[in-house]
Design a protein around this motif. Sequence first.
Motif, PDB file in Angstrom:
ATOM      1  N   GLU A 103       0.822  -1.214   0.000  1.00  0.00           N
ATOM      2  CA  GLU A 103       0.000   0.000   0.000  1.00  0.00           C
ATOM      3  C   GLU A 103       0.854   1.262   0.000  1.00  0.00           C
ATOM      4  O   GLU A 103       0.506   2.262  -0.619  1.00  0.00           O
ATOM      5  CB  GLU A 103      -0.945   0.007   1.198  1.00  0.00           C
ATOM      6  CG  GLU A 103      -1.981  -1.097   1.165  1.00  0.00           C
ATOM      7  CD  GLU A 103      -2.744  -1.112  -0.161  1.00  0.00           C
ATOM      8  OE1 GLU A 103      -3.146  -0.030  -0.641  1.00  0.00           O
ATOM      9  OE2 GLU A 103      -2.915  -2.214  -0.725  1.00  0.00           O
ATOM     10  N   LEU A 104       1.978   1.188   0.710  1.00  0.00           N
ATOM     11  CA  LEU A 104       2.873   2.350   0.715  1.00  0.00           C
ATOM     12  C   LEU A 104       3.409   2.610  -0.685  1.00  0.00           C
ATOM     13  O   LEU A 104       3.534   3.763  -1.119  1.00  0.00           O
ATOM     14  CB  LEU A 104       4.025   2.132   1.700  1.00  0.00           C
ATOM     15  CG  LEU A 104       3.627   2.044   3.176  1.00  0.00           C
ATOM     16  CD1 LEU A 104       4.861   1.923   4.055  1.00  0.00           C
ATOM     17  CD2 LEU A 104       2.810   3.260   3.595  1.00  0.00           C
ATOM     18  N   LEU A 107       0.754   4.317  -2.725  1.00  0.00           N
ATOM     19  CA  LEU A 107       0.711   5.746  -2.393  1.00  0.00           C
ATOM     20  C   LEU A 107       1.871   6.466  -3.059  1.00  0.00           C
ATOM     21  O   LEU A 107       1.702   7.527  -3.673  1.00  0.00           O
ATOM     22  CB  LEU A 107       0.781   5.922  -0.873  1.00  0.00           C
ATOM     23  CG  LEU A 107       0.944   7.359  -0.369  1.00  0.00           C
ATOM     24  CD1 LEU A 107      -0.202   8.230  -0.858  1.00  0.00           C
ATOM     25  CD2 LEU A 107       1.026   7.388   1.161  1.00  0.00           C
ATOM     26  N   LEU A 111       1.673   9.679  -5.695  1.00  0.00           N
ATOM     27  CA  LEU A 111       2.369  10.939  -5.436  1.00  0.00           C
ATOM     28  C   LEU A 111       3.375  11.237  -6.533  1.00  0.00           C
ATOM     29  O   LEU A 111       3.505  12.383  -6.995  1.00  0.00           O
ATOM     30  CB  LEU A 111       3.074  10.888  -4.076  1.00  0.00           C
ATOM     31  CG  LEU A 111       2.156  10.739  -2.873  1.00  0.00           C
ATOM     32  CD1 LEU A 111       2.985  10.709  -1.585  1.00  0.00           C
ATOM     33  CD2 LEU A 111       1.144  11.859  -2.819  1.00  0.00           C
ATOM     34  N   ARG A 115       4.013  14.591  -8.633  1.00  0.00           N
ATOM     35  CA  ARG A 115       5.063  15.495  -8.155  1.00  0.00           C
ATOM     36  C   ARG A 115       6.421  15.391  -8.840  1.00  0.00           C
ATOM     37  O   ARG A 115       7.246  16.292  -8.681  1.00  0.00           O
ATOM     38  CB  ARG A 115       5.274  15.279  -6.656  1.00  0.00           C
ATOM     39  CG  ARG A 115       4.041  15.573  -5.823  1.00  0.00           C
ATOM     40  CD  ARG A 115       4.325  15.277  -4.357  1.00  0.00           C
ATOM     41  NE  ARG A 115       3.145  15.537  -3.538  1.00  0.00           N
ATOM     42  CZ  ARG A 115       3.022  15.139  -2.264  1.00  0.00           C
ATOM     43  NH1 ARG A 115       4.009  14.459  -1.705  1.00  0.00           N
ATOM     44  NH2 ARG A 115       1.926  15.416  -1.585  1.00  0.00           N
ATOM     45  N   GLY A 159       8.260  12.796  -2.438  1.00  0.00           N
ATOM     46  CA  GLY A 159       8.160  14.064  -1.720  1.00  0.00           C
ATOM     47  C   GLY A 159       7.467  14.009  -0.375  1.00  0.00           C
ATOM     48  O   GLY A 159       7.087  15.042   0.172  1.00  0.00           O
ATOM     49  N   ASN A 160       7.306  12.818   0.165  1.00  0.00           N
ATOM     50  CA  ASN A 160       6.698  12.692   1.488  1.00  0.00           C
ATOM     51  C   ASN A 160       7.735  12.095   2.438  1.00  0.00           C
ATOM     52  O   ASN A 160       8.085  10.917   2.352  1.00  0.00           O
ATOM     53  CB  ASN A 160       5.452  11.806   1.404  1.00  0.00           C
ATOM     54  CG  ASN A 160       4.743  11.675   2.732  1.00  0.00           C
ATOM     55  OD1 ASN A 160       5.376  11.529   3.769  1.00  0.00           O
ATOM     56  ND2 ASN A 160       3.424  11.740   2.703  1.00  0.00           N
ATOM     57  N   GLY A 161       8.223  12.923   3.341  1.00  0.00           N
ATOM     58  CA  GLY A 161       9.306  12.516   4.228  1.00  0.00           C
ATOM     59  C   GLY A 161       8.934  11.343   5.113  1.00  0.00           C
ATOM     60  O   GLY A 161       9.748  10.447   5.346  1.00  0.00           O
ATOM     61  N   VAL A 162       7.711  11.344   5.602  1.00  0.00           N
ATOM     62  CA  VAL A 162       7.270  10.252   6.472  1.00  0.00           C
ATOM     63  C   VAL A 162       7.242   8.951   5.685  1.00  0.00           C
ATOM     64  O   VAL A 162       7.702   7.907   6.153  1.00  0.00           O
ATOM     65  CB  VAL A 162       5.880  10.557   7.059  1.00  0.00           C
ATOM     66  CG1 VAL A 162       5.365   9.376   7.850  1.00  0.00           C
ATOM     67  CG2 VAL A 162       5.944  11.811   7.920  1.00  0.00           C
ATOM     68  N   LEU A 163       6.722   9.031   4.493  1.00  0.00           N
ATOM     69  CA  LEU A 163       6.680   7.854   3.627  1.00  0.00           C
ATOM     70  C   LEU A 163       8.087   7.316   3.376  1.00  0.00           C
ATOM     71  O   LEU A 163       8.338   6.112   3.465  1.00  0.00           O
ATOM     72  CB  LEU A 163       6.011   8.215   2.304  1.00  0.00           C
ATOM     73  CG  LEU A 163       5.833   7.100   1.285  1.00  0.00           C
ATOM     74  CD1 LEU A 163       5.025   5.949   1.861  1.00  0.00           C
ATOM     75  CD2 LEU A 163       5.168   7.629   0.021  1.00  0.00           C
ATOM     76  N   GLU A 165      10.744   7.654   5.241  1.00  0.00           N
ATOM     77  CA  GLU A 165      11.248   7.020   6.472  1.00  0.00           C
ATOM     78  C   GLU A 165      10.669   5.630   6.664  1.00  0.00           C
ATOM     79  O   GLU A 165      11.390   4.676   6.971  1.00  0.00           O
ATOM     80  CB  GLU A 165      10.886   7.866   7.688  1.00  0.00           C
ATOM     81  CG  GLU A 165      11.903   8.910   8.065  1.00  0.00           C
ATOM     82  CD  GLU A 165      11.416   9.695   9.260  1.00  0.00           C
ATOM     83  OE1 GLU A 165      11.215   9.096  10.330  1.00  0.00           O
ATOM     84  OE2 GLU A 165      11.208  10.930   9.120  1.00  0.00           O
TER      85      GLU A 165
END
Lengths: 232, 232
Positions: A103-104, A107, A111, A115, A159-163, A165
């Motif tokens: 799923e990640l 996502l 994105l 982006r 572009g998603n820092g949490v993703l 990590e």
Amino acid sequence: MDDTADVNAPEALAGSAPLRRLSLYEVVAEQLREMVLEGELLPGSRISEKRLCESFEVSRTPLREALKVLANEGLVELLPNRGAKVTEVDPREVADLFEVMVELEALSGHLLARRAGEAEIAELRALHRQMLDHYRRQERPEYFRLNQRIHRRLAEISGNGVLLELETALNLKITRARYAANMKLGRWDESAREHERILDALERRDGEALACAMRDHMRKTGDAVLEGLASR
Amino acid sequence: MDDTADVNAPEALAGSAPLRRLSLYEVVAEQLREMVLEGELLPGSRISEKRLCESFEVSRTPLREALKVLANEGLVELLPNRGAKVTEVDPREVADLFEVMVELEALSGHLLARRAGEAEIAELRALHRQMLDHYRRQERPEYFRLNQRIHRRLAEISGNGVLLELETALNLKITRARYAANMKLGRWDESAREHERILDALERRDGEALACAMRDHMRKTGDAVLEGLASR
DNA sequence: GCTCTGAATTTTGAATTCAAAATATATTAT
DNA sequence: ATAATATATTTTGAATTCAAAATTCAGAGC
């Protein structure tokens, strides 16, 4: 406690020093991480603090701090009053891992389609070509390295820092599962074709297709790893 | 180093002892976690090891171990040779956080529809009713507590350990962002209705609808928190 | 012969000590 | 008076030390 000559070996990593503001526990943690990933420390084995201290030539303080870090990463388990042990590779947990990773990746795909800049897409295409070169020449380690690098780049560019990590963290465990399954990289050809699909979708900026391609790729990787784990 | 009478205070947590095999650093970590979450330690503030050691009445060793744990959770930042500071709440990162959380909730929904047992659904419905009671009586803290408990239960019942861990970890940061936005719980009514939708979909075992409902709920929560953060 | 009990040893948990880095303070020169 | 440097103090990084828990091993009892 007296046969080893120099307790402090300050000349250990002398020579080139580009930037070494690394705390001791970070160095130790990195070493330990590698040892666990590569199976040098076998799953389930107890970790003797003394032994490791001697082999790293550091005191127990930084070693224990490093163990805490590894414990948070899920690579070792801390038993109260009886030290640490390397966590077992539990197929059940690995399945859960991939269930989430899939799923990640989806996502990430959505994105990315929105982006990624033109330059970045070109960069990824270039990396992909390089990887294919290594594939044709059957250079496994280089292929593997590029493969990893592409995946990391994809996560970064989304572009998603949490993703980023999370993917990095979960990837640690996946790498370990791969080693445990004795398949540092399986599915050369399949994998290469799947990457092709990913790059195509990205260049078309088709978010849905990209998400599907990345999801599929991860799912198939997971299936392969789980199969490898089952047949041990 | 001489004015404080008893350095060792073994009678600290005497009395009831159901099971207290807790390492000191775990206790300290939990305390610190709470202090950071509730804003007792303000974002951006430097952490003096000495001060905290004195307030906790422990030596620096367990405190530093605890700080390492908190650093891995992202609640504090470790600066080389200059100690630790509480991480700032970065709206950009919070946005990333929810972007990921939304997908994890969707996954959770799909899994729940497939895996939840009848008994568990009944249990959740019961918790939901309890929560509504607190809502009607306007008992905020109890409402909040049940709300949290329901979400945790949902994650548990979805039966994916990795997913549960991730949601727990990310929820830490979300809780912190909520406090920082001065909204320990916003949207009573809306939230209650969204929960109703979730329970309904779960009872119908409609995976798609459940995923949507949970996704929506998390997205709206995120929007509210981000709005709160923007208007500071 | 086996098990259970109880010291001796080892290993871990936590405090203390020592050294190096960073910060603050003071002194001097311009 | 200000700025720059030198010195003192504080604070962090890491080793060592001390205490408590667990493990091992020996011997007594069954």
